[in-house]
Design a protein around this motif. Structure first.
Motif, PDB file in Angstrom:
ATOM      1  N   LEU A   1      72.934  29.376  44.695  1.00  0.00           N
ATOM      2  CA  LEU A   1      73.277  28.062  44.684  1.00  0.00           C
ATOM      3  C   LEU A   1      74.143  27.598  43.516  1.00  0.00           C
ATOM      4  N   SER A   2      73.791  27.962  42.454  1.00  0.00           N
ATOM      5  CA  SER A   2      74.800  27.850  41.233  1.00  0.00           C
ATOM      6  C   SER A   2      76.404  28.397  41.309  1.00  0.00           C
ATOM      7  N   TYR A   3      76.282  29.430  42.014  1.00  0.00           N
ATOM      8  CA  TYR A   3      77.525  30.145  42.228  1.00  0.00           C
ATOM      9  C   TYR A   3      78.515  29.574  43.136  1.00  0.00           C
ATOM     10  N   VAL A   4      77.529  29.126  44.455  1.00  0.00           N
ATOM     11  CA  VAL A   4      78.609  28.834  45.653  1.00  0.00           C
ATOM     12  C   VAL A   4      78.961  27.373  45.525  1.00  0.00           C
ATOM     13  N   ASP A   5      78.022  26.467  44.681  1.00  0.00           N
ATOM     14  CA  ASP A   5      78.422  24.998  44.810  1.00  0.00           C
ATOM     15  C   ASP A   5      79.226  24.667  43.567  1.00  0.00           C
ATOM     16  N   ALA A   6      80.336  24.002  44.018  1.00  0.00           N
ATOM     17  CA  ALA A   6      81.230  23.664  42.745  1.00  0.00           C
ATOM     18  C   ALA A   6      80.746  22.441  41.845  1.00  0.00           C
ATOM     19  N   HIS A   7      79.821  21.658  42.355  1.00  0.00           N
ATOM     20  CA  HIS A   7      79.369  20.672  41.565  1.00  0.00           C
ATOM     21  C   HIS A   7      78.227  21.094  40.320  1.00  0.00           C
ATOM     22  N   LEU A   8      77.706  22.332  40.760  1.00  0.00           N
ATOM     23  CA  LEU A   8      76.736  22.948  39.837  1.00  0.00           C
ATOM     24  C   LEU A   8      77.672  23.991  38.762  1.00  0.00           C
ATOM     25  N   HIS A   9      78.881  23.774  38.816  1.00  0.00           N
ATOM     26  CA  HIS A   9      79.639  24.527  37.603  1.00  0.00           C
ATOM     27  C   HIS A   9      79.696  24.042  36.447  1.00  0.00           C
ATOM     28  N   THR A  10      78.581  23.838  35.955  1.00  0.00           N
ATOM     29  CA  THR A  10      78.247  22.965  34.736  1.00  0.00           C
ATOM     30  C   THR A  10      77.604  23.875  33.615  1.00  0.00           C
ATOM     31  N   PRO A  11      77.658  23.543  32.309  1.00  0.00           N
ATOM     32  CA  PRO A  11      77.167  24.443  31.494  1.00  0.00           C
ATOM     33  C   PRO A  11      75.535  24.563  31.737  1.00  0.00           C
ATOM     34  N   MET A  12      74.878  23.398  32.079  1.00  0.00           N
ATOM     35  CA  MET A  12      73.474  23.395  32.170  1.00  0.00           C
ATOM     36  C   MET A  12      73.154  24.189  33.225  1.00  0.00           C
ATOM     37  N   TYR A  13      73.900  24.434  34.445  1.00  0.00           N
ATOM     38  CA  TYR A  13      73.617  25.386  35.509  1.00  0.00           C
ATOM     39  C   TYR A  13      73.989  26.702  35.190  1.00  0.00           C
ATOM     40  N   PHE A  14      74.974  27.046  34.433  1.00  0.00           N
ATOM     41  CA  PHE A  14      75.255  28.258  33.938  1.00  0.00           C
ATOM     42  C   PHE A  14      74.399  28.842  32.998  1.00  0.00           C
ATOM     43  N   PHE A  15      73.733  28.148  32.205  1.00  0.00           N
ATOM     44  CA  PHE A  15      72.713  28.751  31.340  1.00  0.00           C
ATOM     45  C   PHE A  15      71.341  28.866  32.122  1.00  0.00           C
ATOM     46  N   LEU A  16      71.159  27.971  33.113  1.00  0.00           N
ATOM     47  CA  LEU A  16      69.885  28.252  34.207  1.00  0.00           C
ATOM     48  C   LEU A  16      70.191  29.370  34.933  1.00  0.00           C
ATOM     49  N   SER A  17      71.451  29.841  35.465  1.00  0.00           N
ATOM     50  CA  SER A  17      71.585  30.794  36.120  1.00  0.00           C
ATOM     51  C   SER A  17      71.240  32.044  35.563  1.00  0.00           C
ATOM     52  N   ASN A  18      71.706  32.099  33.884  1.00  0.00           N
ATOM     53  CA  ASN A  18      71.353  32.949  33.122  1.00  0.00           C
ATOM     54  C   ASN A  18      69.888  33.217  32.785  1.00  0.00           C
ATOM     55  N   LEU A  19      69.051  32.215  32.901  1.00  0.00           N
ATOM     56  CA  LEU A  19      67.649  32.134  32.599  1.00  0.00           C
ATOM     57  C   LEU A  19      66.973  32.843  34.021  1.00  0.00           C
ATOM     58  N   SER A  20      67.676  32.507  35.119  1.00  0.00           N
ATOM     59  CA  SER A  20      67.087  33.039  36.198  1.00  0.00           C
ATOM     60  C   SER A  20      67.204  34.685  36.613  1.00  0.00           C
ATOM     61  N   PHE A  21      68.464  34.961  36.109  1.00  0.00           N
ATOM     62  CA  PHE A  21      68.767  36.280  36.125  1.00  0.00           C
ATOM     63  C   PHE A  21      67.889  36.990  35.012  1.00  0.00           C
ATOM     64  N   LEU A  22      67.861  36.429  33.980  1.00  0.00           N
ATOM     65  CA  LEU A  22      66.858  37.207  32.933  1.00  0.00           C
ATOM     66  C   LEU A  22      65.450  37.412  33.452  1.00  0.00           C
ATOM     67  N   ASP A  23      64.845  36.155  34.234  1.00  0.00           N
ATOM     68  CA  ASP A  23      63.334  36.373  34.649  1.00  0.00           C
ATOM     69  C   ASP A  23      63.402  37.451  35.806  1.00  0.00           C
TER      70      ASP A  23
END
Length: 309
Positions: free
Chosen positions: A51-73
């Protein structure tokens, strides 16, 4: 004798992960519960990343780091849960020597990375709430990528140190690890030499990667709390409490169990208690992170609606 012990342990080719074998009646129940949480982890974290990748509205630092956290988990659970499920399902509870050392490295590396990444996420929230006019400058995309790389690099470097020190500890032929995964304290207990230096190093680096990040996170949220109290807008207050409250909950679910494992003095009952505490932050916490961040999150709901057309 030490060299022979090290060679014997290596030539045996495997360790036995005792896990929860003291409670055989619990193993089937644990298998079902852990499998359910693992599926929740896979679905929830993949959902956030996509969702963070495909939705341009979520291309923000918060969701970039959240995607990192999700990938880490996703990586963290993949390094330990499949082996745990295999051991719970059947009588065989073996893991190869190389597999154990690989698991030891990645579990510690990813756990250390999460400590640093949660600090970075708290700084992002501090910049958004306390420095809103300078936010785009402070959290420039290049700087965000640098912070993410630093988080991953520090975690993997810390793990390389402990994995190297643990690898050279003579194990004296012992093969039974009193845990459900290969971790440094459990393997050090197999040694027949004094491991005080290893334990001291682990305590120092655990303090660096647990206590310092926790202090920095609490400092960030102290500043955020003061800024929130000065806000006049109800909508602004709700948004701040929504995003910051979710992050604080994730921090609590991760740091409290980790401190119980790595920063408490050893005691007679600590090993059995430690298994269940470790089970919580290995299995439960990664599955709850996506729910905590997405429930009541207007940005995510809006992105889902746009994705569904």
């Amino acid at each position: 004798m030490n060299d022979d012990g090290k060679i014997n342990a290596t030539l045996e080719g495997y360790f036995v992960l005792l896990g929860f074998s003291n409670w055989p009646h619990l193993e089937v129940i644990l298998f079902v519960v852990i499998l359910m949480f693992y599926l929740m982890t896979l679905i929830g974290n993949l959902f956030i990343i996509i969702l963070s990748y495909v939705d341009a509205h979520l291309h923000t630092p918060m969701y970039f780091f959240l995607s990192n956290l999700s990938f880490l988990d996703l990586c963290y659970t993949a390094s330990s849960i499949p082996q745990l499920l295999i051991n719970l399902w059947g009588p065989e509870k073996k893991i190869s020597y190389n597999g154990c050392m690989t698991q030891l490295y990645f579990v510690l590396a990813l756990g250390s990375t999460e400590c640093v990444l949660l600090v970075v996420m708290s700084y992002d929230r501090y910049a958004a709430v306390c420095r809103p006019l300078h936010y785009t400058v402070l959290m420039h995309p290049r700087f965000c990528h640098l912070l993410a790389v630093a988080s991953w690099a520090s975690g993997f470097t810390n793990s390389a140190l402990h994995s190297f020190l643990t690898f050279w500890v003579p194990l004296c032929g012992h093969r039974q690890v009193d845990h459900f995964l290969c971790e440094v304290p459990a393997l050090l207990r197999l040694s027949c030499i004094d491991t005080h230096a290893n334990k001291l190093t682990l305590m120092i680096t655990s303090s660096i990667f647990v206590l310092i990040p926790l202090i920095l996170i609490l400092s960030s949220y102290g500043a955020i709390a003061r800024a929130v109290l000065r806000m006049q807008s109800t909508a602004g207050l709700q948004k701040v409490f929504g995003t910051c409250g979710a992050h604080l909950m994730v921090v609590s679910l991760f740091f409290i169990p980790v401190m119980c494992i790595y920063l408490q003095p050893p005691s007679g009952n600590s090993q059995d208690q430690g298994k269940f505490i470790a089970l919580f932050y290995t299995v439960v916490t990664p599955s709850l992170n996506p729910l905590i961040y997405t429930l009541r999150n207007k940005d995510v709901r809006g992105a889902v609606r746009r994705l569904m057309g």
